[in-house]
Design a protein around this motif. Sequence first.
Motif, PDB file in Angstrom:
ATOM      1  N   ASN A  21     -15.274 -19.781  55.250  1.00  0.00           N
ATOM      2  CA  ASN A  21     -15.985 -18.929  54.304  1.00  0.00           C
ATOM      3  C   ASN A  21     -16.279 -19.626  52.980  1.00  0.00           C
ATOM      4  N   ASN A  22     -16.499 -20.928  53.038  1.00  0.00           N
ATOM      5  CA  ASN A  22     -16.796 -21.710  51.837  1.00  0.00           C
ATOM      6  C   ASN A  22     -15.715 -21.596  50.779  1.00  0.00           C
ATOM      7  N   SER A  23     -14.483 -21.367  51.206  1.00  0.00           N
ATOM      8  CA  SER A  23     -13.383 -21.212  50.269  1.00  0.00           C
ATOM      9  C   SER A  23     -12.768 -22.555  49.959  1.00  0.00           C
ATOM     10  N   SER A  24     -11.907 -22.540  48.959  1.00  0.00           N
ATOM     11  CA  SER A  24     -11.237 -23.778  48.577  1.00  0.00           C
ATOM     12  C   SER A  24     -10.247 -24.176  49.638  1.00  0.00           C
ATOM     13  N   SER A  25      -9.976 -25.465  49.711  1.00  0.00           N
ATOM     14  CA  SER A  25      -9.052 -25.963  50.723  1.00  0.00           C
ATOM     15  C   SER A  25      -7.615 -25.762  50.326  1.00  0.00           C
ATOM     16  N   SER A  26      -7.342 -25.361  49.119  1.00  0.00           N
ATOM     17  CA  SER A  26      -5.973 -25.203  48.635  1.00  0.00           C
ATOM     18  C   SER A  26      -5.617 -23.745  48.534  1.00  0.00           C
ATOM     19  N   LEU A  27      -4.499 -23.346  49.121  1.00  0.00           N
ATOM     20  CA  LEU A  27      -4.071 -21.952  49.047  1.00  0.00           C
ATOM     21  C   LEU A  27      -3.727 -21.574  47.625  1.00  0.00           C
ATOM     22  N   ASN A  28      -3.190 -22.506  46.833  1.00  0.00           N
ATOM     23  CA  ASN A  28      -2.793 -22.202  45.464  1.00  0.00           C
ATOM     24  C   ASN A  28      -3.974 -21.822  44.583  1.00  0.00           C
ATOM     25  N   SER A  29      -5.176 -22.274  44.957  1.00  0.00           N
ATOM     26  CA  SER A  29      -6.353 -21.972  44.158  1.00  0.00           C
ATOM     27  C   SER A  29      -7.109 -20.752  44.670  1.00  0.00           C
ATOM     28  N   LYS A  30      -6.606 -20.099  45.709  1.00  0.00           N
ATOM     29  CA  LYS A  30      -7.262 -18.930  46.279  1.00  0.00           C
ATOM     30  C   LYS A  30      -6.584 -17.654  45.790  1.00  0.00           C
ATOM     31  N   SER A  31      -7.383 -16.601  45.686  1.00  0.00           N
ATOM     32  CA  SER A  31      -6.799 -15.317  45.299  1.00  0.00           C
ATOM     33  C   SER A  31      -6.052 -14.689  46.469  1.00  0.00           C
ATOM     34  N   VAL A  32      -6.637 -14.771  47.678  1.00  0.00           N
ATOM     35  CA  VAL A  32      -6.020 -14.192  48.868  1.00  0.00           C
ATOM     36  C   VAL A  32      -6.257 -15.136  50.040  1.00  0.00           C
ATOM     37  N   TYR A  33      -5.227 -15.355  50.831  1.00  0.00           N
ATOM     38  CA  TYR A  33      -5.312 -16.158  52.050  1.00  0.00           C
ATOM     39  C   TYR A  33      -5.173 -15.203  53.226  1.00  0.00           C
ATOM     40  N   GLN A  34      -6.273 -15.013  53.951  1.00  0.00           N
ATOM     41  CA  GLN A  34      -6.325 -14.023  55.019  1.00  0.00           C
ATOM     42  C   GLN A  34      -5.840 -14.632  56.335  1.00  0.00           C
ATOM     43  N   VAL A  35      -4.850 -13.963  56.941  1.00  0.00           N
ATOM     44  CA  VAL A  35      -4.287 -14.396  58.219  1.00  0.00           C
ATOM     45  C   VAL A  35      -4.371 -13.239  59.210  1.00  0.00           C
ATOM     46  N   ALA A  36      -4.824 -13.527  60.406  1.00  0.00           N
ATOM     47  CA  ALA A  36      -4.897 -12.520  61.466  1.00  0.00           C
ATOM     48  C   ALA A  36      -3.946 -12.905  62.590  1.00  0.00           C
ATOM     49  N   VAL A  37      -3.224 -11.918  63.116  1.00  0.00           N
ATOM     50  CA  VAL A  37      -2.336 -12.105  64.261  1.00  0.00           C
ATOM     51  C   VAL A  37      -2.839 -11.215  65.384  1.00  0.00           C
ATOM     52  N   LEU A  38      -3.229 -11.818  66.502  1.00  0.00           N
ATOM     53  CA  LEU A  38      -3.725 -11.062  67.645  1.00  0.00           C
ATOM     54  C   LEU A  38      -2.582 -10.829  68.626  1.00  0.00           C
ATOM     55  N   PHE A  39      -2.409  -9.583  69.031  1.00  0.00           N
ATOM     56  CA  PHE A  39      -1.274  -9.218  69.888  1.00  0.00           C
ATOM     57  C   PHE A  39      -1.799  -8.535  71.145  1.00  0.00           C
TER      58      PHE A  39
END
Length: 591
Positions: free
Chosen positions: A388-406
């Motif tokens: 999504n054209n986001s930064s490569s660093s988690l520290n510079s992101k507001s939210v890091y979206q993670v999905a878990v498929l079950f």
Amino acid sequence: MSIIGSILGIVFVSRILLWRILVPEEKAVTTVPETGEPCVNEMHLGIIFVVLLLSTLISEIVGQHYYLGPIVFGLSLPDSSPLGTAVVSKLDTFVSGLLYPTFLAISGLKTDIFSVSFQLAWKTAVIVFIGVVARFVAVMVPAMQGKIPFQEAFVLGLVMNTRGITELIIYNLFLEDEKMSSQDFTLLVISSALVTAIISPLVKLLYDPSSRYATGRRMTIQNHNKDGELRMVLCVHQHNNVPTLVNILEASNASEQNPIAVIVIVLVEVVGKSAAMLLAYRPQRSLEPSSSSNNHITNAFQQYERQNEGKASVQVYTNMSHFDAMHDDIRRVAANKRANFIILPFHKQWAIDGTVGAVNQPIREMNLKLLECIPCSLGILIDRGPSNNSSSSLNSKSVYQVAVLFVGGADDTEALAYGTRMVKHQRVVVTVTRFLLLGQDNKGRKHESETIEEFRKSNSGNARFLYQEVSVTDSTGLTEYIRNMDNYDLIIVGRSHPNSPLLLGLHEWSECPELGVIADLLASPDGETTSSVLVIQQQKMTATTNKLINQQSTRNLFIHDEQYSERSSIDRLSVHSSPSVAISIDIDKIR
């Protein structure tokens, strides 16, 4: 004197060539712009091959066999990277694909079974048998004196009696020099083939390599002590995968109460070496100069350790070997470090435009070997870079979206356990999506509902833990939903799932069976997903591991193996007071 002179001449010439090739000022060794790895000038490689042919001619001129020159010249060349790698990579296809099979075919044509008399065959069989027993005893006795177990010493004796290309070369030399008859040559070739044919299945039957990595406990994320240290092994082949790996480490939420020990293994293929090398990196006070790919990798993880001082520790190893042997070093490191989780690279690399840029088949073979036997849980990272054209660093992101498929099964439970660890990070939002069969009674999946409910209870009060249920009618609806997932930085999914109508027919279209059907859909270039995917396989319980666990009376910590009450999962969800969000989606109504 001519022999000594020719050997000295070959060595002297080779040393001059090496000086010209390996001295940086001569610019014979350059670097590949894409990877930063060293490469050897093509002109110098051509000179080496010409000298190789001349060495065979010199050997014949001085009255020796033509094998002498290439052997001396080869011993003069270093087998390490970059020179050894470049030479072997150029010759490997030609030698292995043409010369080696041709040599075996010619040796077979020289073998005349009908010319052998029974009396000579009987005498040769006795001599070969005595030789095999003598070597067997000569290997077993010292091995047992060195406190090697009897079974392993026995297998070692079998291995040392195998015959290969070296013996065949010697037999051909003796035959060409008329030091043995055609009957002797035939009997020796047949005896070598028979001995090897008998020993090979015996070794596979008596020796199980996985027994070396068997542990007396379950080394998984799910069974990890919540107040203990999580040990992760990261295998890195391309420095392009480092940003995503660092983000995963950051999202794993290292803390003083629950630190993370990171063991990084940089995979360096060295085709010119016969023996594998595992080199430990010595930490420096300052960052290394970024002149090579390995330094880029080391600096990135060293920087991560400094940013998480007191919370995370990093050890870096460089594994220099053939890809055929790398899996053994990875297993050994994971067993010695008592790792809970291993992350492996995927064999496909994505380009900037979203297409598959490169395919590394040896990486795939390595992953398949590790999936069969590993002392802990394992993950394969499908890295598509920052989404999504986001930064490569988690520290510079507001939210890091993670999905878990079950969908169900032990692997999905392990993925869920890792997701619930990530959600403790202040900048990580984890969305757990459970797939249900529309119009069917899902009470038979009460066991899975209880598993999810346990994890929801552990995250009670955490608004960053989201839960939703997606109802689909068949595998087509499941495929459509998964391929359109594109709102996450990372998608975590289990590799294997129990038989379900939701997965009916998907196995037939799987391009990468090592990923499982769900992850294979996410990795397909036909889908719209641009998120990175982490495919997780929970530690497999082999017979040896189960035996050790039973001997130590270790408590079964698998949540999905525990006994639960008979209360309906729907009732439990209705009375649950957790502020985490639960959403039910009917995919058919959306369509």
